[in-house]
Structure formats: structure tokens, C-alpha cells
Scaffold this motif. Structure first.
Motif: not given
Length: 773
Positions: A86-110
Motif C-alpha cells: 500500500e502506498i498513499k499519495i496526497s495533494g493536488k496531483e490526486c484530483d484527477s486519479y480515479l479508482i482503477g487507474d494504473l500509474l508509475y510511482l517514484k519514491a522521493f524519500s522513504s
């Protein structure tokens, strides 16, 4: 082409497909297509990243492929592919994400991740067609309740006329921070269709209901009888006494059994429908079955994995019909051990369609109208299964009890009867034979160095065992001393621990919590064993009509065990790993659907039973109330403020519900305690069932309107309830309150000689010449 070779070619590089072809010395278009197909599989599997014509490994880039699984106002939750972290992302960038979307995530810190690219966006939404208070058409979508977005239906496909309550499919037109605009594309389920609510649950969980036109055409072309050509190379068992044993309402029969006494033991044959003879690889039938992964059994309906022509027809081992099978022959000795397993292509004629109820009646010594030869065979089977079961128990197979419900519904889809499914001798006997067969097939494949899609069951996760121990300590500190040590937790040791508990209520509680501590079974080519069955090698082979993993095992048996075809071990294992993960997800999806439908049918069954009293046991303790499982198997929620005789609260340290005041009808409740409950509210839309104690219902709810009842459930009618408690408890219960009261009040006498109670005056404190109150 082995996937590992492609991964090795890409590792540490960012290269094109042409470079991969060169590295792997690809010579022709067929080999290129094979590599392209493997690359697409690795992209979907979260191994390879493709960008601007260049390929690289996600691991080399420090990236993850992840799917949006939950969406809220200011954050989304992702599940990584394939590890499901499980990975949690918050902020404005999440506005357009919908349940079922497949995205590439990158870790910028732990702890901080950001999305850097899409693999695939969701382009459609399914939901209920409705109107808001302003009269605008909206789409009500599962999972979007908390995300702060309104979904407006701003356009409709020409000729489509959705009505209020219809379940529809829509294309996404645009997405902003607070608004999604969609176009109605297809009506999936009409509101007035019989079984609308069940169909809606199935479709909302992305499980298909309708077969493709191509699959139906293929099924219709299949002959409904066995030809002489079909029998070639098969062993003829039509002369043996073979029969099926299933439930009264079963329609597809994929396993049959036959038995003989032999020397000091038994010769057992398990005959399984040869589904893959008809469902050829990569056909429309095969693709539809793979998409489903499993049949769904919901209320009185079956959503089959295969079309009717196969599931109830040519593949079903119907009595009196010649059928193609795969037969597993086993020798069982006097200790229940299994020797000399053998699998072969065969064909049979079932001599009878037996039912669990009638076989159980025979085992109880009651009259049974089966022929004598079948009766004798059944009694021999009972002997053999008893030996197998005892051997499995000695090995440490777990015997935890779970509840399954069976609903009978009328022509309008309303349940009028609910029964708890309890395994008796006949059901256990068939289960023993099927487990023996599944283990034998898995061992045969392993012994011949053929990769196996095992049905594996990990040891309980350490965090769940720690929580389970903590639970035991809270409810009975002495009991923890007999719990097995952390480095010696086996199915056998847990069984031994459970069997030492003599108190039925405590045993029920421990059984319930132990079930929750177990890992989930899954499909994998890794040989880690099956914890619950205490078996080293176990696969699914015996239900090919309703489980796709069984068909995979059938193909492995026929291609590599029987026909001796060549294969790449590592490549085949990688393929099994991928399909195992997918089919595990399909099974989880099926379990969610079946549980949700059971909960829905439970609501419908209790809808007209407001005020009816049921006996039950406490199955879970929560902060707001307790779940109670009734004797008929239906579970509901009993809020503490809907209980009579005391003011109740959860004591988390002792895992008990305790009354505020001493005395009363029942000052303490524990998990597993028996209790009477009364149905006070049923909501089929939200799938909720609320209980109260019978006394609370009579005092506060009887004769009230639905609206008044819901209000009392919401606020608990606390003032009235406290008055009731005080009037029923002994006066000494309030001694402490009285003492507290006497410290705040005093008795004074007025000038006419009358005494009265008044608040004490606070002392006057003088400070620097001033008085202050």
C-alpha cells in the motif's frame, strides 16, 4: 522465449526492441512476436517500463507500477503490482486519479511518493443513474462517496433511455477537482429486472455476467455426445460402479468416485470431467473462462465459468451419460496413507446422482432407496475416508469451523428460507477424497520435475499471531501459557491448543479469532505447502467446471505428464506465477461478491421481521457495539446504546463489554457469549442490520415509526435509558454518586422550618484586601 532472458537483456540499460532482438539473436517475425508478447506481459506485470520507444526495468529506475484502489478528498491509496504493497499519495496531483487507474510511482524519500507517468487510465465508470436535488442527472458510483467529486451525466448515447435506478456504463468526458462529466453509453441492468440488486453487485466488482458471442458460438458447435474418436487412447471405466455425490440443488457434476476393497486397504478412483478437451487453449471459450477465473454462487443463482452447454451439458458427469474424464487411481492402506497414484485419460458412465442428504441418512442408519450395490460401496467409502481423515488429523490438519449460508428465494428473488451449511459425514467424505486426489496429482507433477500451480497457504503472519496472543491474554491470561511458542506454530499445535479449551463460549471466541489470524490461501508455483491442510504438495484439480486453476493443472498433466511434451522449466514457472496472481485476485473478487450477496440476502430475509427475537453469540467487539451471529447464521450489529439494564462500554484492555453500574441483568459480555437480540432496523441499500436487546425494543421502539426508530438508533435515547437503568438497579449501585452528590450539596433550613437541598457556597478567599468568589 524465456522471460528471464528478456529481463537480463534489459537490466541496467534503456534500450529499444530492435536492440533486444539483436542481443537475443532473433531471426524471424514469429520470434519477434513472441518477444513482443512477453514484453507486454512484463509491462503489465510491473517489471518493465516503456517510454518513448525505450525499455528499462522499473527496479533500475526506482519506480513502481501501482493501481488506485481507494480515493478520498485529499489523498488516494495505491496497491503496487505485483507485490500489493500500500502506498498513499496526497495533494493536488490526486484530483484527477480515479479508482482503477494504473500509474508509475517514484519514491522521493522513504515516505513520499509521486506519480510520474500513466500506464493506463480508466476511461469508463459504472454506477446508478439518478438525479440530484436540482434535478440534474448524476451517476452514483461505488467507491466515490468520500472523494468529493460529483459525477454529472451530461450526454447520452443516441437511442439510449436510462431511467432512475438503472445501473449504467458511462464514458468519461472530463475531470476537474470537484466534477466529472460522463456520457451514458450502455444500460447494464434495468432497475425493474428480477435479481437487479445481485447483478449490480456482480458487475460493480468487475465480474462478467454475459459470455461473448464468440464463446457462445463455440459452445453451441460442440457435440452433446461422446464419439468413438474421443475415446481413442482412453481407459474404459464404464463398467465400474461410478457415481456422483453433491448437494440437492447442484446442476454441474465435475467429480465422481468409485472404490473397491483390495488386500488390506482400498483402491479409490476419483474421476474428474475432462473440461480442457472441449475448452481448447486460447479459444473464445478459454478466454471467457480465464476472465471469470471461477464460477459465482450467489443466492439461488450460479454465474458459471463456462456456458451452459459445457457446465450443465457435455462436461457434467450426468447419470447414464458417457463422459470424458481424467481418472486418478490411489491405493489407501489401513493407516490412511496413499500409495501408487496414477492419472490417465478415461471415460465413464455415472450410475447414480447421489445427494449429501440421502447419503448422510444412510450413514445414520435410516432407510435409503439407493440400490444395494451403491449402499455397500458407500459404506466402504466411509471406512476409507475415516482412515484418510484420521491420518490427516495426525499430520495436524486444522479443523476450524466457519459458517456458510444457503438461501431459498421465491419467483421475485425474495429469500423465504435461510439455512446454515454444516458439513456432515457425506460432505467430509467427498472432501477427504478430493484432497487426496489433489495432493496425489501435485506430487506426481513434482516427482516428474514439472512446475505446479500449487494451492498454497502460508503460515499465519507474525503480526496477526502477536495480535492473537494479545487477544488471548486479555480474555484469559492463564490460557496464554498453553499457546504454542512462536517458533513452533503449526496447524497441529494450534489444533491441540484449541482442543484443550472446554468452555464452549470461550472455544467459539478463540475459533473466531484464530480464523481471522490465518493467512489467505493463494495460487503459486512456489512450493511452500498448505498450512491449514498440513500438506506439503497440494493443488486444485477436482473442480475444472467451476475453477480455472484446475484446468491449468489438467493441461499440465496432459501435456507434460501424459504426453511428455518438452518445455522450459523456468519459462513455465514464470507463466504459472503470473496466472497464479491473477487467478488469486479473481478468487478474492468472487469471495467479496458472494459475501456481499449473502449480506444483501440476509437483509432481504429480515426486512419484514422487525421486532423478531433471535438467539445468537457475540462474534466481534467494537468501540460502538458488538456483532452478533444468530443461530440462523445471519449477523447483525448491536450498538451498546441499544442494550437494556446498564450503560455499556468496551474495555479494550480486557476485551470485554462492561456495564457502568454494578448489578443489573448482565454487567459483563465477552466474545462468544450467548445473547438474545431483536431485529430493529434493516437497510438493504446500505446492507446494514441493526439489533437491540429484546427488553430495549419493548421499552423504546415497539410501536414507533421507522423514522423514530432510526433516530433512537442514532442517538440511543440516552436520557430515557439512564432513567430506565436507575429504576431497575439496586440503590446501592448509586452509593458512589450519592456520596459525590453530598459533597456538592448541603441540607439547609429556611426561616419557616422547612429543610431543602442547596449547593454549597464556595469559601470566600481574601486577597490583598479584596474578596473573590
Amino acid at each position: 522465449m524465456d522471460e528471464s532472458k528478456i529481463i537480463s537483456a534489459i537490466k541496467g540499460r534503456e534500450i529499444s526492441k530492435d536492440e533486444i532482438y539483436r542481443i537475443l539473436s532473433v531471426q524471424n517475425n514469429a520470434e519477434k512476436k513472441e518477444i513482443d508478447d512477453k514484453i507486454n506481459i512484463l509491462i503489465e506485470g510491473g517489471i518493465i517500463y516503456s517510454h518513448l520507444g525505450k525499455l528499462s526495468l522499473l527496479k533500475d529506475r526506482g519506480m513502481y507500477l501501482a493501481k488506485v484502489v481507494s480515493k478520498y478528498n485529499n489523498y488516494v491509496l495505491f496497491s503496487t503490482v505485483p507485490d500489493k504493497e500500500e502506498i498513499k499519495i496526497s495533494g493536488k496531483e490526486c484530483d484527477s486519479y480515479l479508482i482503477g487507474d494504473l500509474l508509475y510511482l517514484k519514491a522521493f524519500s522513504s515516505t513520499i511518493y509521486h506519480a510520474v507517468d500513466y500506464l493506463r487510465q480508466v476511461t469508463t465508470l459504472k454506477g446508478t443513474y439518478s438525479y440530484n436535488r436540482n434535478g440534474k442527472a448524476v451517476l452514483m458510483v461505488k467507491g466515490f462517496t468520500n472523494c468529493g467529486k460529483n459525477i454529472y451525466v451530461t450526454d447520452v448515447e443516441e437511442g439510449l433511455h436510462p431511467e432512475l435506478g438503472d445501473y449504467i456504463l458511462c464514458d468519461i468526458l472530463s475531470i476537474t477537482k470537484t466534477l466529472i462529466q460522463v456520457k451514458a453509453k450502455e444500460i447494464l441492468v434495468k432497475k425493474d429486472d428480477v435479481g437487479y440488486d445481485i447483478s449490480k453487485i456482480i458487475i460493480s466488482n468487475d465480474a462478467p455476467i454475459i459470455f461473448s458471442k464468440e464463446a457462445i458460438k463455440e459452445a453451441e458447435k460442440i457435440e452433446d455426445k461422446i464419439t468413438s474418436e474421443d475415446k481413442e487412447g482412453r481407459t474404459d471405466y464404464t463398467g465400474e460402479l461410478v457415481f456422483t455425490i453433491d448437494g440437492d440443488d447442484s446442476k454441474d457434476f465435475d467429480d465422481a468416485v468409485s472404490i473397491k476393497r483390495e488386500l488390506n486397504g482400498y483402491l479409490l478412483r476419483v474421476h474428474i470431467a475432462d473440461v480442457t478437451h472441449y475448452m481448447r487453449n486460447n479459444t473464445a471459450l478459454d478466454k471467457d473462462a480465464y476472465e471469470r477465473g471461477t464460477s459465482l454462487y450467489v443466492a439461488d443463482r450460479v454465474v458459471p465459468m463456462l456456458p451452459f452447454e459445457l457446465s450443465d451439458g457435455i462436461c457434467s458427469l450426468n447419470p447414464g451419460k458417457e463422459r470424458l474424464t481424467l481418472t486418478c487411481t490411489m491405493i489407501i492402506d489401513a493407516k490412511g496413507n496413499i500409495f501408487s497414484p496414477k492419472v490417465e485419460r478415461s471415460f465413464i458412465i455415472s450410475k447414480g446422482r447421489l445427494t449429501y442428504n440421502k447419503v448422510n441418512a444412510l450413514f445414520r442408519g435410516e432407510e435409503c432407496d439407493y440400490p444395494e450395490e451403491i449402499k455397500k460401496s458407500l459404506l466402504i467409502m466411509k471406512e476409507a475416508s475415516t482412515l484418510i481423515r484420521k491420518r490427516r488429523e495426525r499430520q495436524g490438519a486444522m479443523s476450524l469451523q466457519s459458517v456458510e449460508l444457503k438461501f431459498k428465494v421465491d419467483e421475485n428473488g425474495i429469500p423465504y428460507q435461510v439455512d446454515k451449511q454444516i458439513s456432515k459425514e457425506a460432505e467430509k467424505m467427498i472432501e477427504d477424497f478430493m484432497i487426496a486426489c489433489n495432493c496425489s496429482v501435485a506430487k506426481l507433477l513434482k516427482e516428474n520435475d514439472i512446475p505446479v500451480l500449487y494451492r498454497v497457504h502460508d503460515n499465519p503472519p507474525s503480526d496477526k499471531i502477536i495480535a492473537f496472543k494479545d487477544f488471548i491474554r486479555k480474555i484469559d491470561p492463564q490460557l496464554r501459557n498453553s499457546f504454542p511458542k512462536s517458533d513452533n506454530i503449526t496447524a497441529s499445535s494450534l489444533n491441540e491448543f484449541l482442543n484443550k479449551i472446554t468452555d464452549d463460549n470461550l472455544k467459539y471466541a478463540i475459533n473466531t479469532m484464530m480464523l481471522r489470524a490465518m493467512a489467505k490461501a493463494r495460487y503459486s508455483p512456489e512450493e511452500i505447502g498448505h498450512f491449514g491442510l498440513a500438506e506439503e504438495e497440494y493443488c486444485h484439480f477436482t473442480s475444472p467446471i467451476r475453477r480455472y486453476p484446475d484446468d491449468i493443472i489438467h493441461r499440465l498433466v496432459k501435456r507434460y505428464l501424459l504426453d511428455k511434451n518438452n518445455f522450459s522449466f523456468s519459462q513455465l514457472k514464470n507463466e504459472l506465477k503470473r496466472v497464479g496472481e491473477y487467478l488469486t485476485d479473481c478468487e478474492i473478487r468472487g469471495d467479496v461478491i458472494e459475501r456481499t450477496v449473502d449480506d444483501l440476502e440476509s437483509c432481504k430475509y429480515l426486512q419484514d421481521k422487525i421486532g423478531q427475537v433471535y438467539h445468537g453469540r457475540i462474534s466481534s467487539l467494537q468501540l460502538r457495539g458488538m456483532f452478533v451471529q444468530t443461530d440462523i447464521g445471519i449477523e447483525g450489529f448491536l450498538m451498546y446504546h441499544c442494550m437494556h439494564g446498564n450503560i455499556y462500554k468496551l474495555d479494550e484492555k480486557k476485551m470485554q463489554v462492561k456495564g457502568k453500574y454494578e448489578g443489573g441483568d448482565h454487567p459483563v459480555y465477552h466474545l462468544g457469549d450467548e445473547i438474545d437480540v431483536c431485529v430493529i432496523n434493516v437497510d438493504s441499500e446500505k446492507i446494514l442490520i441493526d439489533f437491540s436487546t429484546p427488553e430495549f425494543y419493548k421499552k423504546h421502539l415497539e410501536g414507533k415509526s421507522d423514522r423514530q426508530i432510526k433516530q433512537i438508533i442514532k442517538d440511543g435515547s440516552r436520557n430515557e435509558r439512564r432513567a430506565d437503568v436507575r429504576s431497575t438497579l439496586p440503590r446501592k449501585t448509586f452509593k458512589r454518586e450519592k456520596e459525590k452528590k453530598e459533597s456538592l450539596y448541603e441540607i439547609v433550613t429556611d426561616r419557616y422550618g422547612f429543610s431543602k437541598e442547596v449547593k454549597k457556597k464556595r469559601p470566600t478567599i481574601k486577597r490583598k484586601g479584596r474578596s473573590s468568589r
